[in-house]
Design a protein around this motif. Structure first.
Motif, short mmCIF file in Angstrom:
data_model
loop_
_atom_site.label_atom_id
_atom_site.label_comp_id
_atom_site.label_asym_id
_atom_site.label_seq_id
_atom_site.Cartn_x
_atom_site.Cartn_y
_atom_site.Cartn_z
N ASP A 63 4.43 -0.88 -7.58
CA ASP A 63 4.22 -0.02 -6.11
C ASP A 63 5.18 0.94 -5.80
N GLU A 67 2.47 -4.03 -8.54
CA GLU A 67 1.22 -3.72 -8.02
C GLU A 67 0.56 -5.15 -8.46
N ASP A 89 -3.11 -7.41 -7.72
CA ASP A 89 -4.74 -7.30 -7.43
C ASP A 89 -4.73 -8.76 -6.35
N SER A 140 -0.29 -5.51 -13.88
CA SER A 140 -1.27 -5.05 -14.52
C SER A 140 -1.25 -5.52 -15.95
N ARG A 189 -6.86 2.03 -7.52
CA ARG A 189 -5.89 1.29 -6.57
C ARG A 189 -6.16 1.97 -5.16
N LEU A 241 -2.47 -3.97 -3.75
CA LEU A 241 -2.85 -2.51 -3.90
C LEU A 241 -3.79 -2.28 -5.14
N ARG A 242 -3.96 -3.12 -6.03
CA ARG A 242 -4.74 -2.89 -7.26
C ARG A 242 -6.36 -3.38 -6.75
#
Length: 407
Positions: A265, A272, A274, A280, A326, A339-340
């Motif tokens: 992030d 980052e 979800d 990721s 995102r 953020l995702r």
């Protein structure tokens, strides 16, 4: 399975409230081998250093000091069958849950079906605050102070100044009072105390002056601090002090992400994630203050338990596939978690958590394809949680906007 085989169903990096609560929950969900790696000699995380309440009310239904709370979590984890390996440092994160570590036994490579990162936060340094002057002894963070007085029995000063008024600064006051250290002042760059009431009443009750709209221009001293130079609204002045506690200014302890394959992030420097706490690389998850500097131990404990449910679902192949895209932020917003974008069904992180970069008044708005789907008008300050519902992950652009002055 042989305990020395470096394989685990879930590998947890960090033994604070988020990591331990997740490990305990995973064992309760039937995950066979859960291993916690802790770089310090003793597990328990930051609460080990905080010899004052309030800890434990949410988790255990009673008020505890930090060390008592940490010991209770560690004991609960071991009773659940969690393996805790202290004095073990993670040196690299590789794709697919492959983790390089080192300990007194030498280097090793662990293979895990899933890895939870729960490494917490660190306080901002003097260098990060751009404080000038000499470099004497007696300049420390709150965390380092607590380690010195609670773990080593050393008082590094007697009359320090405290920079910052976040909650951790009030923890510093309590730590000082318990060891006959009398702070001479609190220094706050903003116009008001950052921490919520009633913490803000503590300095007044103890006779500690608070200087608002004030920054530390320089530190004076040779071997030890002798004074602190302040830039105040009425000009530059000096106060006598034999130390400076640089508190707060938290950043995620995300050094393991540097040079790794995992997306970060840009706002916080942390990973980052979800809505399922997934990074990721879907073999990796994160929980606790690595995601949001900074929340309470109780909040992190609760979040660790929820992320454990996501991890268990992932091990069963029951999580929705990772989404694409995102959330974009606009206005004086510091960060948003998660953020995702991903399918929010059954999400562990069931709301967007936001923080402001500075005080502002206006309208907070969640927009999908440019249209507001949720929002409210408010007056917001840093260190206050703001919430919005999770957005859909259907390919449309998603943004969160704070429109100053809007009603």
């Amino acid at each position: 399975m042989d305990a020395e085989v470096p394989e685990a169903d879930v590998l947890v990096v960090g033994s604070g409230p988020a990591g331990l609560s997740a490990a305990i929950a995973l064992r309760g969900l039937g995950v066979a081998r859960v291993v916690v790696l802790e770089r310090e000699d003793t597990p328990g995380g930051i609460p080990r250093h905080c010899a004052h309440p309030p800890y434990g009310l949410r988790e255990f239904g009673r008020l505890m000091t930090g060390p008592t709370y940490a010991r209770r979590l560690v004991a609960q984890a071991r009773a659940a069958g969690v393996e805790i390996r202290a004095a073990t440092s993670v040196t690299a994160l590789h794709p697919g849950g492959v983790v390089a570590v080192t300990s007194d036994a030498g280097p090793a490579t662990w293979h895990a079906r899933a890895v939870l990162l729960a490494t917490g936060v660190r306080e901002g340094t003097r260098a990060a605050r751009l404080i000038g002057g000499t470099r004497p002894g007696g300049v420390t963070s709150t965390g380092a102070l607590q380690g010195m007085v609670h773990l080593a029995g050393v008082a590094p000063f007697r009359r320090p100044a405290i920079l910052g008024t976040e909650m951790v600064a009030f923890s510093a006051i309590l730590t000082c009072r318990a060891h006959a250290i009398r702070p001479v002042a609190m220094i706050e760059p903003g116009p008001r105390t950052v921490a919520r009431w009633p913490a803000a009443a503590l300095p007044r009750a103890l006779g500690i002056p608070v200087h608002y709209a004030t920054t530390v221009a320089a530190i004076e001293g040779g071997a030890r601090v002798t004074g602190v130079v302040l830039d105040t609204p009425s000009g530059r002045r000096r106060i006598a002090a034999d130390g400076l506690i640089v508190s707060g200014g938290f950043r995620p302890e995300a050094s393991l992400l540097a040079g790794s394959h995992l997306a970060r992030d840009p706002a916080t420097g942390g990973p980052e994630v979800d809505a399922h706490g997934r990074l990721s690389d879907p073999a990796y998850f994160a929980a606790g203050n690595l995601l949001h500097p900074v929340e309470t131990a109780g909040w992190c404990w609760h979040e660790g338990r929820r992320i454990a449910q996501s991890i268990a679902r992932g091990l069963r192949g029951a999580l929705p596939p990772p989404g694409q895209g995102r959330i974009l932020l606009s206005g004086p917003l510091a960060y948003a978690t998660p953020l995702r974008l991903s399918d929010p069904a059954g999400a562990a992180l069931d709301r967007l958590i936001l923080r402001m970069a500075r005080p502002a008044r206006g309208r907070l708005s969640l927009r999908v394809a440019g249209h507001e789907v949720a929002g409210r008008s408010l007056s917001a300050r840093p260190e206050r949680r703001l919430f919005l519902p999770l957005p859909p992950a259907d390919g449309r652009a998603v943004s969160v906007v704070f429109d100053e002055g809007a009603g």
